[in-house]
Design a protein around this motif. Structure first.
Motif, PDB file in Angstrom:
ATOM      1  N   UNK A 118     -31.722  -8.033 -13.432  1.00  0.00           N
ATOM      2  CA  UNK A 118     -32.432  -9.497 -13.802  1.00  0.00           C
ATOM      3  C   UNK A 118     -32.237 -10.377 -12.618  1.00  0.00           C
ATOM      4  N   UNK A 119     -30.789 -10.412 -12.140  1.00  0.00           N
ATOM      5  CA  UNK A 119     -30.818 -11.230 -11.224  1.00  0.00           C
ATOM      6  C   UNK A 119     -31.809 -10.931  -9.779  1.00  0.00           C
ATOM      7  N   UNK A 120     -31.936  -9.826  -9.626  1.00  0.00           N
ATOM      8  CA  UNK A 120     -32.734  -9.424  -8.384  1.00  0.00           C
ATOM      9  C   UNK A 120     -34.283  -9.953  -8.767  1.00  0.00           C
ATOM     10  N   UNK A 121     -34.533  -9.461  -9.992  1.00  0.00           N
ATOM     11  CA  UNK A 121     -35.956  -9.840 -10.577  1.00  0.00           C
ATOM     12  C   UNK A 121     -36.111 -11.347 -10.292  1.00  0.00           C
ATOM     13  N   UNK A 122     -35.069 -12.042 -10.684  1.00  0.00           N
ATOM     14  CA  UNK A 122     -35.118 -13.544 -10.754  1.00  0.00           C
ATOM     15  C   UNK A 122     -35.195 -14.032  -9.619  1.00  0.00           C
ATOM     16  N   UNK A 123     -35.055 -13.410  -8.119  1.00  0.00           N
ATOM     17  CA  UNK A 123     -34.842 -13.904  -7.000  1.00  0.00           C
ATOM     18  C   UNK A 123     -36.434 -13.830  -6.561  1.00  0.00           C
ATOM     19  N   UNK A 124     -37.337 -12.623  -7.088  1.00  0.00           N
ATOM     20  CA  UNK A 124     -38.463 -12.665  -6.536  1.00  0.00           C
ATOM     21  C   UNK A 124     -39.054 -13.944  -7.043  1.00  0.00           C
ATOM     22  N   UNK A 125     -38.948 -14.283  -8.261  1.00  0.00           N
ATOM     23  CA  UNK A 125     -39.550 -15.523  -8.817  1.00  0.00           C
ATOM     24  C   UNK A 125     -38.972 -16.821  -7.913  1.00  0.00           C
ATOM     25  N   UNK A 145     -30.830 -18.131   1.553  1.00  0.00           N
ATOM     26  CA  UNK A 145     -30.049 -17.386   2.466  1.00  0.00           C
ATOM     27  C   UNK A 145     -29.152 -16.592   1.530  1.00  0.00           C
ATOM     28  N   UNK A 146     -28.476 -17.187   0.398  1.00  0.00           N
ATOM     29  CA  UNK A 146     -27.546 -16.624  -0.579  1.00  0.00           C
ATOM     30  C   UNK A 146     -28.715 -15.653  -1.425  1.00  0.00           C
ATOM     31  N   UNK A 147     -29.896 -15.716  -1.634  1.00  0.00           N
ATOM     32  CA  UNK A 147     -30.410 -14.779  -2.429  1.00  0.00           C
ATOM     33  C   UNK A 147     -30.511 -13.645  -1.396  1.00  0.00           C
ATOM     34  N   UNK A 148     -30.947 -13.830  -0.159  1.00  0.00           N
ATOM     35  CA  UNK A 148     -31.215 -12.784   0.785  1.00  0.00           C
ATOM     36  C   UNK A 148     -29.813 -12.080   0.925  1.00  0.00           C
ATOM     37  N   UNK A 149     -28.611 -12.616   1.188  1.00  0.00           N
ATOM     38  CA  UNK A 149     -27.429 -11.862   1.255  1.00  0.00           C
ATOM     39  C   UNK A 149     -26.960 -11.170  -0.032  1.00  0.00           C
ATOM     40  N   UNK A 150     -27.494 -11.704  -1.199  1.00  0.00           N
ATOM     41  CA  UNK A 150     -27.171 -10.976  -2.491  1.00  0.00           C
ATOM     42  C   UNK A 150     -27.853  -9.571  -2.488  1.00  0.00           C
ATOM     43  N   UNK A 151     -29.193  -9.976  -2.034  1.00  0.00           N
ATOM     44  CA  UNK A 151     -29.992  -8.443  -2.039  1.00  0.00           C
ATOM     45  C   UNK A 151     -29.502  -7.566  -1.057  1.00  0.00           C
ATOM     46  N   UNK A 152     -28.888  -8.059   0.080  1.00  0.00           N
ATOM     47  CA  UNK A 152     -28.281  -6.955   1.300  1.00  0.00           C
ATOM     48  C   UNK A 152     -27.233  -6.314   0.553  1.00  0.00           C
ATOM     49  N   UNK A 153     -26.094  -7.219  -0.035  1.00  0.00           N
ATOM     50  CA  UNK A 153     -25.009  -6.507  -0.729  1.00  0.00           C
ATOM     51  C   UNK A 153     -25.129  -5.556  -1.741  1.00  0.00           C
ATOM     52  N   UNK A 154     -26.458  -5.969  -2.408  1.00  0.00           N
ATOM     53  CA  UNK A 154     -26.562  -4.954  -3.710  1.00  0.00           C
ATOM     54  C   UNK A 154     -27.352  -3.529  -3.170  1.00  0.00           C
ATOM     55  N   UNK A 155     -28.124  -3.752  -2.004  1.00  0.00           N
ATOM     56  CA  UNK A 155     -28.618  -2.458  -1.542  1.00  0.00           C
ATOM     57  C   UNK A 155     -27.725  -1.670  -0.795  1.00  0.00           C
ATOM     58  N   UNK A 156     -26.776  -2.150  -0.048  1.00  0.00           N
ATOM     59  CA  UNK A 156     -25.783  -1.682   0.719  1.00  0.00           C
ATOM     60  C   UNK A 156     -24.425  -2.267   0.497  1.00  0.00           C
ATOM     61  N   UNK A 157     -23.449  -1.900   0.010  1.00  0.00           N
ATOM     62  CA  UNK A 157     -22.142  -2.291  -0.438  1.00  0.00           C
ATOM     63  C   UNK A 157     -21.561  -2.535   0.753  1.00  0.00           C
ATOM     64  N   UNK A 158     -21.656  -1.889   1.989  1.00  0.00           N
ATOM     65  CA  UNK A 158     -20.942  -2.153   3.286  1.00  0.00           C
ATOM     66  C   UNK A 158     -21.551  -3.247   4.055  1.00  0.00           C
ATOM     67  N   UNK A 159     -22.714  -3.678   3.696  1.00  0.00           N
ATOM     68  CA  UNK A 159     -23.424  -4.705   4.693  1.00  0.00           C
ATOM     69  C   UNK A 159     -22.790  -5.934   4.744  1.00  0.00           C
ATOM     70  N   UNK A 183     -17.722 -14.017  -2.004  1.00  0.00           N
ATOM     71  CA  UNK A 183     -18.373 -15.339  -1.907  1.00  0.00           C
ATOM     72  C   UNK A 183     -19.664 -15.666  -2.471  1.00  0.00           C
ATOM     73  N   UNK A 184     -20.652 -14.374  -1.862  1.00  0.00           N
ATOM     74  CA  UNK A 184     -22.205 -14.333  -2.356  1.00  0.00           C
ATOM     75  C   UNK A 184     -22.115 -14.122  -3.849  1.00  0.00           C
ATOM     76  N   UNK A 185     -21.153 -13.270  -4.390  1.00  0.00           N
ATOM     77  CA  UNK A 185     -21.425 -12.834  -5.906  1.00  0.00           C
ATOM     78  C   UNK A 185     -20.954 -14.154  -6.515  1.00  0.00           C
ATOM     79  N   UNK A 186     -19.893 -14.670  -6.185  1.00  0.00           N
ATOM     80  CA  UNK A 186     -19.492 -15.869  -6.845  1.00  0.00           C
ATOM     81  C   UNK A 186     -20.568 -17.133  -6.943  1.00  0.00           C
ATOM     82  N   UNK A 187     -21.235 -17.046  -5.792  1.00  0.00           N
ATOM     83  CA  UNK A 187     -22.289 -18.292  -5.734  1.00  0.00           C
ATOM     84  C   UNK A 187     -23.232 -18.211  -6.801  1.00  0.00           C
TER      85      UNK A 187
END
Lengths: 485, 475
Positions: B159-166, B237-251, B259-263
């Motif tokens: 849901x979060x990732x879909x929301x980021x598209x919006x 920047x936050x949404x982009x960072x969130x996408x990155x950490x969800x695509x690659x846990x080590x990113x 921090x990203x997840x809390x934000x």
């Protein structure tokens, strides 16, 4: 094309487009921003937004071209001790504190030459603005800044000790007192100082300074006073006319005296020995509740000696002749106070107008002008003496005495209150006195009696005395750090 | 914490509460008053009914509880009890802690030195893994619950990732229209997208967007366009960072990922933080250097208590305790006052710049202190450099504390600035928050001061200053 992307490129290429809108001004990725447009233009634009944002965040804020020059204020007063600062702020911020509490604090600050801590001025802003004159130079500067942005241009170098070079920059009350003191030493020199500064004074200041010239009034002042006949302020013209009449002995030019004389009736009484009797007839339009105010206004510009002269009798005889008319006695008491004729006041109060304290308190606050502290105390002692062991339980009367004295009441009066085991208890029982009464008692209590007042307060409920006790603590603290004159 | 009248004042929700409390300062209103001599006081206050209200206060952290139905917190009874204690006029007899006080202690969440639940039946995190037979649960039910939790988590991630598209689309629209005039219509625009992000379970980012208009309008008009770029740029920047950490846990590094997840809105509960053995813990003496209170758009009041570590060691120098209370309760203070000193073990939330913390263990109650702080020898430029370094590690860092030695407050028109008191190669002047203009004006007369302030990227909120005239504090 091969230019490397950096903050400068972002600000030059992306920032204007982001501000104006990419619909109108698309970002030119070809110039140094090619790395951002790897996918599509939308992603490139969003990446440009993020990076431009970071570039802006890393920009250091630019200092202004110059800073204001702040006035250097040499406030030599001692500062209220730290342990009392929070208490002061607390009691001044309370909504229900009485005006007498604020006045007692302000006068104590002024009398003892102590100042509030500069850091507290914003927190007690209302108090500082209202009583800046009493609180020292830093507080005056603060109040002036809050009231007028041009105040910073004023000069704050003057000290509490005035001389011929700096007197005109001091607060009004200090200026008037300085002129009065100077008149005692050299009346002509003091007048010259006043004349030199006259054009720059506003109406209030002119009245106050001119009042100070009453000390040592002599024929040398005549030319100056005659010149005031065309002053813009009616109060100044009227005061100058009074002084002139006193110097020249002419009463024709004294409209206030003429008005008073029209209301006075002279007759004789007695069977064996005919005695002169004076009565005062109020205008028919003045209602009973307005009588005291009318008396005060009608007689405010007339002195005892002028009235006696106009009645062709001496002052003592005038008081004897008026003894049957309470309203006229009140008028004479007000005039004697205004003229600083405590001998006459004593004569009026001691045998004829024993409740002068309460009567005068109903006429409004008595401005004792430039009367020195010891003389004020003597004035108060005369008024309270007839009450002996039973001072009135009227808040208005006590508050009036406090405001007129601008200092604690005579010790003998407070002693009476503290000695009586019932006075305070009756006050609480009958009048249902609240905290404001306790604050007033704390405000008027002379310093040697504060501990005894604390002891009396100890037996009362805490909500009644909490603020009053805090006030006593602050006043004690001010006494400790203050300069005693 | 030795309760003082200042504490009582700070805790009071409003002036009428204090006025009402003042009327209860009579001995007759309190049939019972007692203490355990270890930081707990309690009493019974006679109200209008036949049963007196029971009031208990923990002096250690100014915690309180009263049985009255008042919707103000603290109520007048709690305030009066604290007031009586601070005033010292009525005596509190030492007595055994009654059951109703113990009951409250066992239920409360806040730190306390007393451990009333010891020996009680209340479950604890430790007990959950201790093999206590009573604590055991059905393994199948536990497995089912774990699967359900994982499914919920995955649904939320989606849901979060879909929301980021919006969100991307919305930001693109704004950029297309131009950000120079964004502030003028920001209230309506932000409200709409914030609602969408709430639906997309991204509450953190939604809150950030909802408060964006008020942040912009708190700034001078001239800087609003560039501030809009900074704010929207950080959100993107936050949404982009969130996408990155969800695509690659080590990113992303672990701290930054947290921090990203809390934000975005993944909160860490206090219990989970305390149970996290890897979380950074620092035991030290801390000074309260700032307390902030701010009402959020969601009608929660955010209470921040900024702490400064007294001793030099390889650990965060600052910590911030953040509490959220409903505005309706009227509570406007965390119970700590600027100048308090507290010895405690703090546990920090995982972050690239650990700052937010919880008190894991109080070793002493808060004590008001007049002591100055040993502010490190660093100029304004040095302090600002530390902010820039922090920004490199955490690009969307919001508020950062600055320690400055030898600063000076100066004025340009109606704006105050903090500068170095001596000439430096890189002259820097940080604008002071306009809200502090009046309070900080007396500092203009001082040639030099040592200060601690909170920099938000636009203005500095001075919270503490040591000067030749003594300590200046903003609260």
């Amino acid at each position: 094309m091969g230019e490397r992307m950096n903050a400068t490129t972002l600000k030059a290429q992306a920032l204007p487009a982001l501000l104006a809108g990419t619909n109108r001004q698309p970002i030119n990725f070809a110039i140094g921003l090619a790395e951002l447009e790897r996918g599509d233009t939308t992603t490139g634009t969003l990446n440009a937004l993020s990076l431009t944002a970071q570039a802006l965040r890393f920009e250091r804020p630019l200092p202004p071209a110059n800073f204001n020059t702040e006035p250097s204020i040499h406030d030599e007063r001692n500062i209220l001790p730290n342990r009392m600062r929070r208490t002061l702020i607390r009691i001044l911020k309370e909504k229900k504190t009485s005006d007498d509490l604020e006045l007692a604090l302000a006068w104590a600050f002024g009398r003892l030459k102590v100042r509030p801590h500069p850091f507290d001025l914003p927190r007690i802003d209302g108090f500082v603005r209202a009583y800046a004159e009493q609180l020292g130079l830093t507080a005056q500067h603060w109040a002036a800044q809050q009231n007028d942005s041009t105040a910073a241009q004023q000069n704050y170098f003057f000290a509490d000790a005035l001389d011929e070079t700096n007197w005109s920059q001091a607060p009004l009350a200090q200026r008037a007192r300085f002129i009065m003191d100077r008149r005692k030493e050299d009346a002509a020199a003091a007048r010259t100082l006043v004349e030199a500064n006259w054009a720059q004074e506003n109406a209030d200041a002119r009245v106050r300074v001119l009042t100070a010239l009453e000390t040592g009034l002599n024929s040398g002042d005549q030319t100056f006073l005659e010149g005031l006949a065309k002053d813009r302020a009616p109060r100044v013209r009227s005061l100058a006319q009074r002084f002139l009449a006193r110097i020249t002995g002419r009463d024709a030019d004294h409209p206030a005296l003429k008005a008073c004389m029209e209301r006075m009736h002279r007759s004789t009484s007695g069977l064996l020995k005919k005695r002169a009797t004076l009565t005062l007839e109020l205008p028919a339009t003045v209602k009973e509740h307005e009588a005291r105010l009318w008396i005060r206004n009608a007689f405010s510009e007339v002195s005892c000696s002028e009235l006696a002269l106009a009645l062709d009798m001496n002052e003592a005889a005038m008081i004897d002749a008026a003894e049957k008319d309470e309203k006229l006695m009140l008028a004479l008491a007000l005039m004697a106070t205004q003229d600083r004729r405590l001998d006459l006041l004593e004569q009026i109060v001691s045998s004829r107008l024993k409740d002068a304290w309460e009567q005068m308190s109903l006429c409004g606050v008595q401005d004792l002008g430039l009367m020195p502290t010891d003389e004020r105390l003597r004035w108060a002692e005369i008024l309270v003496r007839p009450y002996a062991g039973k001072p009135p339980a009227s808040y208005a009367a006590w508050s009036w005495l406090h405001r007129s004295l601008e200092a604690p009441v005579p010790e003998a009066l407070m002693e009476t209150v503290l000695r009586s085991s019932r006075w305070l208890a009756n006050l609480l029982d009958e009048k249902k006195a609240g905290p404001e009464w306790m604050e007033l008692l704390a405000a008027v209590c002379p310093s040697p009696l504060r501990d005894r007042l604390r002891n009396q307060f100890a037996s009362l409920d805490a909500p009644l005395t909490l603020t009053a006790l805090s006030l006593l603590d602050i006043l004690d603290s001010l006494e400790k750090v203050g300069h005693h004159e | 914490m030795a309760l003082s009248l200042e504490n009582v004042e700070a805790l009071a929700p409003d002036q009428p509460s204090l006025d009402a409390a003042r009327k209860l300062l009579k001995a007759g209103s309190w049939p019972a008053l007692a203490s355990n001599d270890a930081g707990l006081i309690w009493g019974e206050c006679q109200g209008s009914g036949s049963t007196p209200y029971r009031v208990v206060v923990s002096e250690i952290d100014a915690g309180y509880k009263c049985t009255c139905p008042s919707r103000k917190f603290p109520c007048k009874h709690s305030l009066a009890l604290m007031w009586l204690r601070a005033d010292g006029k009525l005596s509190f007899g030492v007595a055994a802690v009654p059951v109703w006080v113990n009951d409250w202690l066992s239920r409360r969440r806040g730190p306390t030195v007393a451990t009333p639940s010891e020996g009680g039946s209340k479950a604890s995190i430790e007990a959950a893994g201790s093999g206590d037979p009573e604590a055991k649960t059905d393994p199948k039910a536990e497995a089912r619950a774990a699967v359900a939790r994982e499914r919920n988590r995955q649904e939320r991630e989606d849901a979060i990732l879909a929301g980021f598209d919006d969100l991307d689309l919305w930001i693109s629209d704004q950029v297309d229209r131009g950000l120079a005039g964004f502030a003028a219509h920001s209230a309506q625009a932000c409200k709409l997208i914030a609602q969408r992000l709430v639906d997309a379970k991204s509450s953190g980012l939604a809150a950030r967007l909802e408060s964006l208009p008020s942040r912009l309008f708190s700034l001078p008009e001239a800087v609003r366009p560039t501030a809009t770029i900074q704010e929207l740029g950080q959100i993107r920047l936050l949404s982009a960072a969130y996408r990155r950490q969800s695509e690659d846990a080590e990113a992303l590094p672990a701290g930054l990922k947290a921090d990203v997840r809390q934000a975005i809105g993944w909160s860490i509960s206090r219990e989970a933080l305390l149970a996290d053995l890897n979380a950074l813990r620092v035991q030290a003496t801390w000074h309260v250097v700032a307390t902030l209170s701010e009402v959020q758009p969601d009608r929660l009041r955010r209470l921040e208590t900024w702490l400064w570590r007294e001793t030099e060691q390889d650990a965060p120098r600052f910590a911030v305790l953040i509490d959220f209370v409903p505005v309706a309760t009227g509570a406007a203070s965390s119970g700590y006052s600027v100048g308090d000193r507290v010895e405690a073990e703090l546990v920090f939330y995982p972050s690239a710049i650990p700052m937010r913390a919880q008190i894991a263990r109080s070793l002493s109650g808060a004590v008001a202190s007049d002591d100055g702080l040993e502010i490190p020898e660093q100029s304004l430029s040095d302090a600002y450099r530390s902010y820039e370094q922090a920004m490199q590690l955490l690009p969307w860092i919001d508020v950062f504390p600055l320690c400055i030695r030898g600063a000076r407050v100066r004025r340009h028109g109606t704006q105050l600035f903090v500068c170095d008191s001596t000439e430096t190669a890189e002259p820097l002047a940080l604008p002071l928050s306009p809200a502090q203009f009046s309070l900080a004006t007396p500092l203009l007369s001082l040639d030099t001061l040592d200060a601690i302030g909170l920099w938000n990227g636009y203005s500095l909120t001075l919270s503490w200053a040591q000067t030749e005239l003594g300590r200046w504090v903003s609260a």
